[in-house]
Design an enzyme around this catalytic site. Structure first.
Site, PDB file in Angstrom:
ATOM      1  N   THR A   1     -35.447  -0.354 -67.558  1.00  0.00           N
ATOM      2  CA  THR A   1     -36.011  -1.200 -68.619  1.00  0.00           C
ATOM      3  C   THR A   1     -37.132  -2.114 -68.137  1.00  0.00           C
ATOM      4  O   THR A   1     -37.885  -2.642 -68.956  1.00  0.00           O
ATOM      5  CB  THR A   1     -34.895  -2.037 -69.259  1.00  0.00           C
ATOM      6  OG1 THR A   1     -35.348  -2.571 -70.507  1.00  0.00           O
ATOM      7  CG2 THR A   1     -34.450  -3.177 -68.356  1.00  0.00           C
ATOM      8  N   TYR A   2     -37.290  -2.304 -66.820  1.00  0.00           N
ATOM      9  CA  TYR A   2     -38.324  -3.203 -66.320  1.00  0.00           C
ATOM     10  C   TYR A   2     -39.710  -2.653 -66.646  1.00  0.00           C
ATOM     11  O   TYR A   2     -40.081  -1.549 -66.238  1.00  0.00           O
ATOM     12  CB  TYR A   2     -38.212  -3.391 -64.811  1.00  0.00           C
ATOM     13  CG  TYR A   2     -37.008  -4.181 -64.346  1.00  0.00           C
ATOM     14  CD1 TYR A   2     -36.220  -4.902 -65.248  1.00  0.00           C
ATOM     15  CD2 TYR A   2     -36.646  -4.215 -63.009  1.00  0.00           C
ATOM     16  CE1 TYR A   2     -35.117  -5.628 -64.827  1.00  0.00           C
ATOM     17  CE2 TYR A   2     -35.550  -4.943 -62.568  1.00  0.00           C
ATOM     18  CZ  TYR A   2     -34.793  -5.642 -63.478  1.00  0.00           C
ATOM     19  OH  TYR A   2     -33.690  -6.359 -63.048  1.00  0.00           O
ATOM     20  N   GLN A   3     -40.446  -3.455 -67.388  1.00  0.00           N
ATOM     21  CA  GLN A   3     -41.795  -3.072 -67.839  1.00  0.00           C
ATOM     22  C   GLN A   3     -41.753  -1.708 -68.536  1.00  0.00           C
ATOM     23  O   GLN A   3     -42.734  -0.972 -68.530  1.00  0.00           O
ATOM     24  CB  GLN A   3     -42.777  -3.051 -66.660  1.00  0.00           C
ATOM     25  CG  GLN A   3     -42.848  -4.359 -65.887  1.00  0.00           C
ATOM     26  CD  GLN A   3     -43.416  -5.525 -66.675  1.00  0.00           C
ATOM     27  OE1 GLN A   3     -44.003  -5.359 -67.746  1.00  0.00           O
ATOM     28  NE2 GLN A   3     -43.247  -6.736 -66.156  1.00  0.00           N
ATOM     29  N   PHE A   4     -40.609  -1.408 -69.163  1.00  0.00           N
ATOM     30  CA  PHE A   4     -40.416  -0.161 -69.919  1.00  0.00           C
ATOM     31  C   PHE A   4     -40.763   1.073 -69.080  1.00  0.00           C
ATOM     32  O   PHE A   4     -41.473   1.967 -69.508  1.00  0.00           O
ATOM     33  CB  PHE A   4     -41.216  -0.183 -71.223  1.00  0.00           C
ATOM     34  CG  PHE A   4     -40.869  -1.351 -72.099  1.00  0.00           C
ATOM     35  CD1 PHE A   4     -39.550  -1.633 -72.417  1.00  0.00           C
ATOM     36  CD2 PHE A   4     -41.861  -2.172 -72.612  1.00  0.00           C
ATOM     37  CE1 PHE A   4     -39.221  -2.724 -73.233  1.00  0.00           C
ATOM     38  CE2 PHE A   4     -41.544  -3.258 -73.426  1.00  0.00           C
ATOM     39  CZ  PHE A   4     -40.226  -3.532 -73.727  1.00  0.00           C
TER      40      PHE A   4
END
Length: 351
Positions: free
Chosen positions: A57-60
């Protein structure tokens, strides 16, 4: 940079800092551009850092992609950890979130592609989803370990009772063990001292500690402006919302004046000293957004708190332990003040 094994359930060797890569990329609208992210990674690696912590999910997904590119020249040198649960897009479908076996397998496959590798050293469940049975989770993790797609499994942001049950079930079923936990910990967030950290020490779990600067509060910068997480992301934020938090910041700033060490370095040095006194490995996750912030974290490796400084910071930041811990302490104190032998000595068998 020093090294430790991640807890007592694994021989996995990690650096004393983990580099959190949530700031690698700009998919969230804030973060480090690829060139700056590369400089952060290079600086961490040159300092001896080997432990990298990312998430789908980090920076998608951009964080995983950049992290994968950066380690590609020497993949086996680094300990790569990633997480799943929340999905890798701004609005993931219902089938692409949660901790079900279906999403677990699909998420790992997608992360492997973004990371450009065929194995993950440490897979975290990012959050409990309150739905998936722990047996399903553990069986799925065991299959992933058996297949070689992950080497170890761990739980992030799970309450202590869920972790304890998972560890016990995995041991009883002879499934791949749960080897660690990840949660927030700093001078302004010490509630993990109630259950999570004592549990980790007792069970031999490694603990990765995120936000050691309290989302920037401990640097003192929010007394001057709102620039930073407070204005950019609006999440993982602490403010001086209680008298204790104000007292903690006051103490950190006062010590900074007395010692000439920056508030950020003092705050991280306290976490490192707390880790040194633990019965298991506690690894701070640092999350610099630029090289200047990275340099500050690395400089903290050379800061040694005196016993008086450590105690001063520990006392001002201590949290009430609550039930049952305070009751136990009072009861034991009463016993120790009286005739304890009548209470704690073994009973004499009746002839």
């Amino acid at each position: 940079m020093r090294y430790t094994t991640f807890g007592h359930k694994t021989g996995l060797r990690v650096s004393e800092y983990a580099l959190g890569t949530a700031n690698f990329g700009t998919g969230w609208g804030a973060g480090a551009e690829p060139d700056e992210a590369r400089r952060i990674f290079d600086g961490f690696a040159e300092a001896g850092g080997t432990f990298l912590d990312t998430a789908e999910t980090y920076q998608f997904g951009e964080s995983e992609e950049l992290t994968g590119k950066f380690i590609s020249a020497d993949r086996d040198h680094f300990v790569l950890a990633t997480k799943f649960t929340l999905g890798a897009t701004p609005q993931p479908s219902i089938s692409k979130t949660g901790n079900s076996r279906k999403n677990m397998v699909a998420s790992v496959e997608a992360s492997l592609k973004r990371l450009g590798t065929d194995y993950i050293d440490l897979l975290w469940l990012h959050f409990p989803d309150e739905l998936t049975p722990i047996e399903e989770i553990l069986r799925g993790l065991d299959d992933l370990v058996s297949s070689g797609k992950i080497h170890h499994a761990a739980l992030s942001n799970f309450p202590a009772w869920r972790v304890s049950r998972a560890v016990t079930l995995a041991d009883l079923k002879n499934w791949a063990p749960i080897v660690g936990i990840q949660h927030e910990y700093s001078l302004v967030e010490r509630t993990a001292d109630r259950e999570l950290l004592p549990m980790a020490e007792s069970l031999g779990l490694g603990a990765a500690l995120w936000s050691p600067l309290g989302g920037g509060l401990l640097t003192g910068k929010y007394r001057r402006s709102t620039e930073g997480r407070l204005s950019d992301l609006g999440v993982v934020i602490h403010t001086e919302s209680t008298d204790q938090k104000t007292a903690v910041v006051d103490t950190v700033l006062a010590l900074s004046e007395e010692t000439g060490v920056t508030p950020a370095q003092l705050s991280v040095a306290w976490v490192r000293e707390r880790a040194a006194r633990a019965a298991t490995s506690l690894v701070p996750i640092i999350g610099p957004r630029n090289v200047t912030q990275l340099d500050s974290y690395l400089s903290a490796l050379d800061v040694q708190l005196t016993p008086e400084q450590f105690t001063r910071l520990s006392e001002v930041s201590a949290v009430p332990l609550g039930v049952p811990h305070e009751g136990i302490a009072k009861s034991l104190g009463g016993i120790q003040g009286g005739d304890a032998s009548r209470v704690i000595a073994p009973a004499t068998p009746v002839a």
